[in-house]
Design a protein around this motif. Sequence first.
Motif, short mmCIF file in Angstrom:
data_model
loop_
_atom_site.label_atom_id
_atom_site.label_comp_id
_atom_site.label_asym_id
_atom_site.label_seq_id
_atom_site.Cartn_x
_atom_site.Cartn_y
_atom_site.Cartn_z
N THR A 6 0.82 -1.20 0.00
CA THR A 6 0.00 0.00 0.00
C THR A 6 0.86 1.25 0.00
OG1 THR A 6 -1.73 -1.17 1.23
CG2 THR A 6 -1.84 1.23 1.21
N ARG A 7 1.92 1.22 0.81
CA ARG A 7 2.83 2.37 0.87
C ARG A 7 3.54 2.57 -0.47
NH1 ARG A 7 3.54 7.23 2.90
NH2 ARG A 7 5.70 7.71 3.42
N MET A 8 3.94 1.50 -1.11
CA MET A 8 4.59 1.60 -2.43
C MET A 8 3.66 2.22 -3.45
SD MET A 8 6.59 -2.07 -2.52
CE MET A 8 7.01 -1.92 -4.26
N LYS A 9 2.39 1.81 -3.40
CA LYS A 9 1.41 2.38 -4.34
C LYS A 9 1.23 3.88 -4.10
CE LYS A 9 -3.32 1.72 -5.99
NZ LYS A 9 -4.58 0.94 -5.82
N SER A 10 1.18 4.28 -2.83
CA SER A 10 1.03 5.71 -2.51
C SER A 10 2.22 6.52 -3.00
CB SER A 10 0.87 5.88 -0.99
OG SER A 10 -0.28 5.21 -0.52
N VAL A 11 3.43 5.98 -2.78
CA VAL A 11 4.64 6.70 -3.21
C VAL A 11 4.69 6.82 -4.73
CG1 VAL A 11 7.16 6.61 -3.24
CG2 VAL A 11 5.93 6.06 -1.14
N LYS A 12 4.28 5.77 -5.44
CA LYS A 12 4.25 5.83 -6.90
C LYS A 12 3.28 6.92 -7.38
CE LYS A 12 5.52 1.04 -7.94
NZ LYS A 12 5.04 -0.27 -8.47
N ALA A 61 11.03 10.53 -3.84
CA ALA A 61 10.03 9.47 -3.97
C ALA A 61 10.64 8.22 -4.60
CB ALA A 61 8.84 9.96 -4.80
N GLY A 62 11.52 8.42 -5.58
CA GLY A 62 12.19 7.28 -6.20
C GLY A 62 13.08 6.54 -5.22
N GLU A 63 13.82 7.29 -4.39
CA GLU A 63 14.67 6.65 -3.39
C GLU A 63 13.83 5.90 -2.34
OE1 GLU A 63 17.01 9.78 -1.79
OE2 GLU A 63 18.14 10.13 -3.64
N MET A 64 12.72 6.50 -1.94
CA MET A 64 11.84 5.84 -0.97
C MET A 64 11.23 4.58 -1.56
SD MET A 64 8.56 7.40 1.07
CE MET A 64 9.58 8.63 1.88
#
Length: 286
Positions: free
Chosen positions: A51-57, A251-254
Amino acid sequence: MAMAALRREGRRALLSTPSQVASMAARYPAASQPEIALLGARSVSTQIVRTRMKSVKNIQKITKAMKMVAASKLRAVQTRTENSRGLWQPFTALLGDTPSPEKETKYVILGEKGKVQLIRDSRKHIEMTVSELQKNPINYTQVAVLADDILKNVEYDAIRVVFNKFQSVISFQPTMSTILSPEVMEKESESGGKVGNLDSYEIEGGETKSEILQNLTEFQFSCVMYNAVLENGCSELGARMSAMDSSSRNAGEMLDRLTLTYNRTRQASITTELTEIISGASALEG
């Protein structure tokens, strides 16, 4: 056997709420509470990371789009800004940029951000405020009307226009340009200052020196104002573009860190399940 059934059930439903954990415990009383909690925590952790990955994307897509919009606007405004510098720079060469003695300072504020900052510390010195200047593409006619309104409503010996001069996307130079009143200009001319060079020019049209100085002051102020508004707009777009670029990189690094965490968590979960299956099979054979 209870743990094996619990694992099969856990693959079909993630234990993300206390009610789900309680329901699972009721259905499999032979399973211990730590086993149920462990399965739930392991399943939920991968879901949270996904879920966190989707939000960051999604955030990265937004920041990249905002950077492109700012870059597009900057290219258009930058050309107008560079051209506008040629309007007021000849006045500096002709009339100079010498400030007069300061008696009292009054502020005329363009824009909401400057108003918010100065109203806390210098409310009594604010003479006039202008908002919503950058809502529409600015042109010289709009600025000339605004400059005329300021000159009619503000008494002054010298006007100092303070703005950010655009140099690059990451560099802005605080700049101040001084416009003397016609009366001060005339005094400077009589005292042999740089304004006195006007006497070397031939005056056509029958206008007096005072009238010429009045017209020069009004035109100089509107030209400086026009350039200042464009310079500030350019600087804002450059800062926005730089900020969105930094946000996209962050955002890319995260996202890279979250991907690594997700892969490690998933691998650990698979390894644990394989170990439990092998241990169960060995126990049945024994």
